[in-house]
Design an enzyme around this catalytic site. Structure first.
Site, PDB file in Angstrom:
ATOM      1  CG  PHE A  13       3.385  39.565 -59.116  1.00 49.69           C
ATOM      2  CD1 PHE A  13       2.932  39.422 -57.808  1.00 49.69           C
ATOM      3  CD2 PHE A  13       4.487  40.375 -59.360  1.00 49.69           C
ATOM      4  CE1 PHE A  13       3.565  40.080 -56.763  1.00 49.69           C
ATOM      5  CE2 PHE A  13       5.134  41.027 -58.307  1.00 49.69           C
ATOM      6  CZ  PHE A  13       4.673  40.874 -57.010  1.00 49.69           C
ATOM      7  N   GLY A  14       0.885  41.806 -60.141  1.00 49.71           N
ATOM      8  CA  GLY A  14       1.012  43.255 -60.319  1.00 49.71           C
ATOM      9  C   GLY A  14       1.855  43.845 -59.209  1.00 49.71           C
ATOM     10  CE1 TYR A  15       5.765  44.594 -62.464  1.00 53.99           C
ATOM     11  CE2 TYR A  15       6.713  46.648 -61.678  1.00 53.99           C
ATOM     12  CZ  TYR A  15       6.447  45.769 -62.700  1.00 53.99           C
ATOM     13  OH  TYR A  15       6.850  46.074 -63.983  1.00 53.99           O
ATOM     14  N   GLY A  16       2.824  47.460 -59.655  1.00 56.52           N
ATOM     15  CA  GLY A  16       2.701  48.914 -59.852  1.00 56.52           C
ATOM     16  C   GLY A  16       1.229  49.285 -59.816  1.00 56.52           C
ATOM     17  CB  SER A  17      -0.968  51.124 -62.157  1.00 57.09           C
ATOM     18  OG  SER A  17      -0.836  50.352 -63.329  1.00 57.09           O
ATOM     19  CD  GLU A  92       0.587  47.322 -67.402  1.00 59.05           C
ATOM     20  OE1 GLU A  92       1.708  47.816 -67.258  1.00 59.05           O
ATOM     21  OE2 GLU A  92      -0.408  47.691 -66.738  1.00 59.05           O
TER      22      GLU A  92
HETATM   23  C1  SIN Z   1       2.333  46.398 -62.827  1.00 56.66           C
HETATM   24  O1  SIN Z   1       1.601  47.123 -62.160  1.00 56.66           O
HETATM   25  O2  SIN Z   1       2.493  45.186 -62.513  1.00 56.66           O
HETATM   26  C2  SIN Z   1       3.057  46.874 -64.036  1.00 56.66           C
HETATM   27  C3  SIN Z   1       3.394  48.313 -64.031  1.00 56.66           C
HETATM   28  C4  SIN Z   1       2.223  49.247 -64.017  1.00 56.66           C
HETATM   29  O3  SIN Z   1       1.268  49.059 -64.771  1.00 56.66           O
HETATM   30  O4  SIN Z   1       2.250  50.210 -63.239  1.00 56.66           O
END
Ligand code: SIN
Length: 188
Positions: A13-17, A92
């Site tokens: 699950f990604g929530y940022g980039s 990460e």
């Molecule tokens: C993410 O995107 O889930 C983790 C934070 C990032 O890499 O920006």
């Protein structure tokens, strides 16, 4: 399999980039959310959107009562799984550690109902308050200023915010914190 879930599914699950820059192979992706977590620009970045001594700000997840956080879920199962996980762990590495969270998928019928027939879990990278790059809370104007002034090997920090905000709008997700920082950046 009869329930439509293949035996070797592996969800992240990604929530940022990871929402807007999936530089890894995946078999499917679907908008999803996790419950009990809020997204905040409280994680410092010295390897992507800042440098050592002048960190940028990127997002992490913090526990939040009655909160939900929208993002993108990717099924990375299959023959590339180990290599993809190694790639993600490297990407990460700037203070993020791995959590396992229950995924919620809205159903595709437009009524916003959640599929409960099948339980899905995902691997999630979070920057917890005890990691060395964690910056913690600051007022929005301070966060926006730090982001405006930061850049790192992956590019300017404001690009990270603007692309995340666009990607969230694309999936119909609200996030007042992200949109507030975006608005401050766009105001210049
Ligand atoms: C993410 O995107 O889930 C983790 C934070 C990032 O890499 O920006």
């Amino acid at each position: 399999m009869a329930d439509g879930k293949s035996a070797d599914e592996f969800w992240i699950f990604g929530y940022g980039s990871l929402v807007w820059r999936p530089d890894f192979p995946y078999r499917h992706r679907r908008p999803a959310y996790v419950e009990g977590w809020v997204r905040r620009f409280w994680q410092g970045s010295t390897d992507h959107r800042g440098v050592p001594g002048a960190p940028g700000r990127v997002v992490t997840l913090l526990p939040g009562q009655n909160a939900i956080c929208w993002g993108m879920a990717y099924d990375i199962g299959g023959p590339d799984l180990d290599a993809t996980l190694a790639h993600l762990d490297y990407r990460e590495k700037g203070g993020y550690s791995v959590e396992r969270m229950r995924l919620c998928f809205p159903s595709g019928d437009g009524r916003g109902e959640v599929e409960f027939a099948q339980v899905y879990f995902a691997q999630v990278y979070i920057g917890s308050p005890d990691n060395p790059n964690y910056l913690g809370p600051a007022d929005p104007a301070h966060i926006a200023r730090q982001i405006r002034e930061s850049r790192g090997p992956s590019g300017p920090n404001d690009e990270y915010v603007l692309r995340l905000a666009d990607a969230l709008r694309d999936i119909g997700a609200d996030d007042p914190h992200v949109f507030e920082i975006e608005a401050l950046l766009r105001r210049g």
